[in-house]
Design an enzyme around this catalytic site. Sequence first.
Site, PDB file in Angstrom:
ATOM      1  N   LYS A 190       0.759  -1.236  -0.028  1.00 25.14           N
ATOM      2  CA  LYS A 190      -0.002  -0.042   0.143  1.00 25.14           C
ATOM      3  C   LYS A 190       0.746   1.251  -0.065  1.00 25.14           C
ATOM      4  O   LYS A 190       1.634   1.355   0.898  1.00 25.14           O
ATOM      5  CB  LYS A 190      -0.983  -0.011   1.434  1.00 25.14           C
ATOM      6  CG  LYS A 190      -1.912   1.053   0.958  1.00 25.14           C
ATOM      7  CD  LYS A 190      -2.745   1.577   2.460  1.00 25.14           C
ATOM      8  CE  LYS A 190      -2.025   2.795   3.082  1.00 25.14           C
ATOM      9  NZ  LYS A 190      -1.905   4.187   2.303  1.00 25.14           N
ATOM     10  N   GLY A 243       6.650   5.569   8.507  1.00 23.58           N
ATOM     11  CA  GLY A 243       5.937   6.526   8.970  1.00 23.58           C
ATOM     12  C   GLY A 243       5.888   7.015  10.248  1.00 23.58           C
ATOM     13  O   GLY A 243       6.868   7.032  10.867  1.00 23.58           O
ATOM     14  N   SER A 244       4.734   7.525  10.568  1.00 21.69           N
ATOM     15  CA  SER A 244       4.869   8.261  11.808  1.00 21.69           C
ATOM     16  C   SER A 244       4.528   7.437  12.986  1.00 21.69           C
ATOM     17  O   SER A 244       4.399   6.298  13.077  1.00 21.69           O
ATOM     18  CB  SER A 244       3.339   9.351  11.894  1.00 21.69           C
ATOM     19  OG  SER A 244       2.105   8.320  11.997  1.00 21.69           O
ATOM     20  N   VAL A 247       1.049   6.310  13.881  1.00 20.59           N
ATOM     21  CA  VAL A 247       0.573   5.090  13.173  1.00 20.59           C
ATOM     22  C   VAL A 247       1.177   3.630  13.616  1.00 20.59           C
ATOM     23  O   VAL A 247       0.692   2.620  13.577  1.00 20.59           O
ATOM     24  CB  VAL A 247       0.695   5.107  11.516  1.00 20.59           C
ATOM     25  CG1 VAL A 247       0.178   3.930  10.777  1.00 20.59           C
ATOM     26  CG2 VAL A 247      -0.124   6.561  11.067  1.00 20.59           C
ATOM     27  N   GLY A 248       2.569   4.052  13.827  1.00 14.84           N
ATOM     28  CA  GLY A 248       3.307   2.799  14.336  1.00 14.84           C
ATOM     29  C   GLY A 248       2.946   2.256  15.448  1.00 14.84           C
ATOM     30  O   GLY A 248       2.845   1.024  15.657  1.00 14.84           O
ATOM     31  N   GLU A 265       9.908   1.791  11.136  1.00 15.94           N
ATOM     32  CA  GLU A 265      10.527   2.719  10.799  1.00 15.94           C
ATOM     33  C   GLU A 265       9.724   4.158  11.236  1.00 15.94           C
ATOM     34  O   GLU A 265       8.879   4.275  10.277  1.00 15.94           O
ATOM     35  CB  GLU A 265      11.502   3.088   9.654  1.00 15.94           C
ATOM     36  CG  GLU A 265      12.671   3.617   9.711  1.00 15.94           C
ATOM     37  CD  GLU A 265      12.532   5.133   9.641  1.00 15.94           C
ATOM     38  OE1 GLU A 265      12.232   5.917  10.292  1.00 15.94           O
ATOM     39  OE2 GLU A 265      12.376   5.614   8.522  1.00 15.94           O
ATOM     40  N   CYS A 301      13.212  11.367   7.332  1.00 17.44           N
ATOM     41  CA  CYS A 301      13.303  10.812   8.600  1.00 17.44           C
ATOM     42  C   CYS A 301      14.750  11.015   9.218  1.00 17.44           C
ATOM     43  O   CYS A 301      14.830  11.164  10.549  1.00 17.44           O
ATOM     44  CB  CYS A 301      12.837   9.472   8.695  1.00 17.44           C
ATOM     45  SG  CYS A 301      13.622   8.242   7.602  1.00 17.44           S
ATOM     46  N   GLU A 401       9.676  16.068  15.661  1.00 18.90           N
ATOM     47  CA  GLU A 401       9.959  15.875  14.398  1.00 18.90           C
ATOM     48  C   GLU A 401       9.437  16.783  13.739  1.00 18.90           C
ATOM     49  O   GLU A 401       7.853  16.574  13.273  1.00 18.90           O
ATOM     50  CB  GLU A 401      10.013  14.358  13.724  1.00 18.90           C
ATOM     51  CG  GLU A 401      10.251  14.266  12.587  1.00 18.90           C
ATOM     52  CD  GLU A 401      10.327  12.582  11.847  1.00 18.90           C
ATOM     53  OE1 GLU A 401      11.303  12.243  11.232  1.00 18.90           O
ATOM     54  OE2 GLU A 401       9.297  12.281  12.455  1.00 18.90           O
TER      55      GLU A 401
END
Length: 501
Positions: A190, A243-244, A247-248, A265, A301, A401
Amino acid sequence: MPLTVQPHRETLGLKDGRLLIGGEFREADETWTHHHPATGEEIGSFAVASAKDVDAAVLAARKAFDEGPWPRSRAGERIKILRRYSDLLREHADELRGLQALDNGVPLSFGQIYATSVGIAADIFDHHAGWIDKVGGQTLPPYQGGDHLAMTFREPVGVVAAILPWNAPFVLFAQKLAPALAAGCTVVVKPSEYASFCVIRMVELLIEAGLPEGVINLVTGPGNPTGEALITHPGVDKISFTGSRTVGRRIVEASAGTMKRVSLELGGKSPAIVFADAPNVGLAAMTCMGMVTMGLSGQACVAHTRALVQRDAQEEFISMAQMLAGAVTFGDPFDPAVLASPLINAKQLERVLGYIERGQEEGARLVTGGTRLDGDYASGNFVAPTIFADANNDMAIARDEIFGPVLTVVPFDDEAEAIRIANDTEYGLGAGVYTNDVRRAFRVSKALRVGMVGINGFQLEPHLPFGGYKQSGLGREGGQSAYEAYTELKTVMMPLTDEMM
């Protein structure tokens, strides 16, 4: 005159995107209209996969894994297909860079830099093709009992959900899919809704390379409904996500029910520690400012967004960083003179401007930038390269970040203080150390709680592990460790006599 990218859309022959499920390209009930971040123009649309579509994609991947030839194929066959794909990526590099420029506005000039290029993606597939006939198990001597064999085998983990961000689709597609396919897994990929067209084309090229039906499946769409349906699906064995942190964390929660394997990551607030004895303080400043402004405009990142600079070197560092900030150019990403991209969407634009305002409120000194670009750039999400000085590590601009073109300069007096400040963060992805003292370079590198350290420079390589400590994620991408992360380790014991073990 206002910017437009529409002529490039026509030149590339951009088509609306479809889903790929079980070897068949399909439409969906809903579509997503993509607006270009540099111009606000409508670029194209692609299918939004519903929960039903995601279920069909996972079931197709499940069937291809449980019944299909790919997990049982000979090493030579997998090597041949992945290397053919590497060749196809190189052949279509110009087309893919153009599609990326239509997706996320990353200029063609930056798409040619190795670390973010189609070339590194091709090299990653080449690298992992090389592991296919080299990674195996062990035959171990008996520890006790009669004469027997004790063995281990590595087998593919199963169905993989590969969820990509929008900022570096070439390298991240490769870092996830190359080891998964090399290990014999099947995949549902995705892409981000903000960078789907180049990934759709990369998937089409995988089919052209000869990947069997159902081994690769593509679902496009936003996190809800598409991503949520994918991470919660019981038929998925492993999730690989970049991603963020928000969401992780959701992925970790969703994986608990079926004990899915997870690789994450989740970003960083990477420090660059610049000592006064650095071989070239000015070059260190340009390296840091370049990572924050050139190409992705700080939307990376691993960008070194915290510059910890020894006090005696501060003036020179800030002067050189400011000079580079003034040389950054914006505009049409297809123009070879353009060096930096817009922010990906209006939400991110407001977020970055909010951090800049907060930095000033907290007492940091705004050296340059801090504003949205207007005039011909008013339709895009452009922010001028920004430098804050006289900051401390308690400020939000030094801790969070930001994911924008903002460099925060924090002074330090000695090595111990630099290490303490560098490690005082929830993140632990990467870092830079700039010094002429070799012993100090290794001493500081060992003391930093990060996954990657660059000494007097920083570079991504296809064969090196990529990932971080603490809340920067779980696991590594790149190298042998990445290949093994897509396998399960099985132990087999067999007696060599009629006696029981």
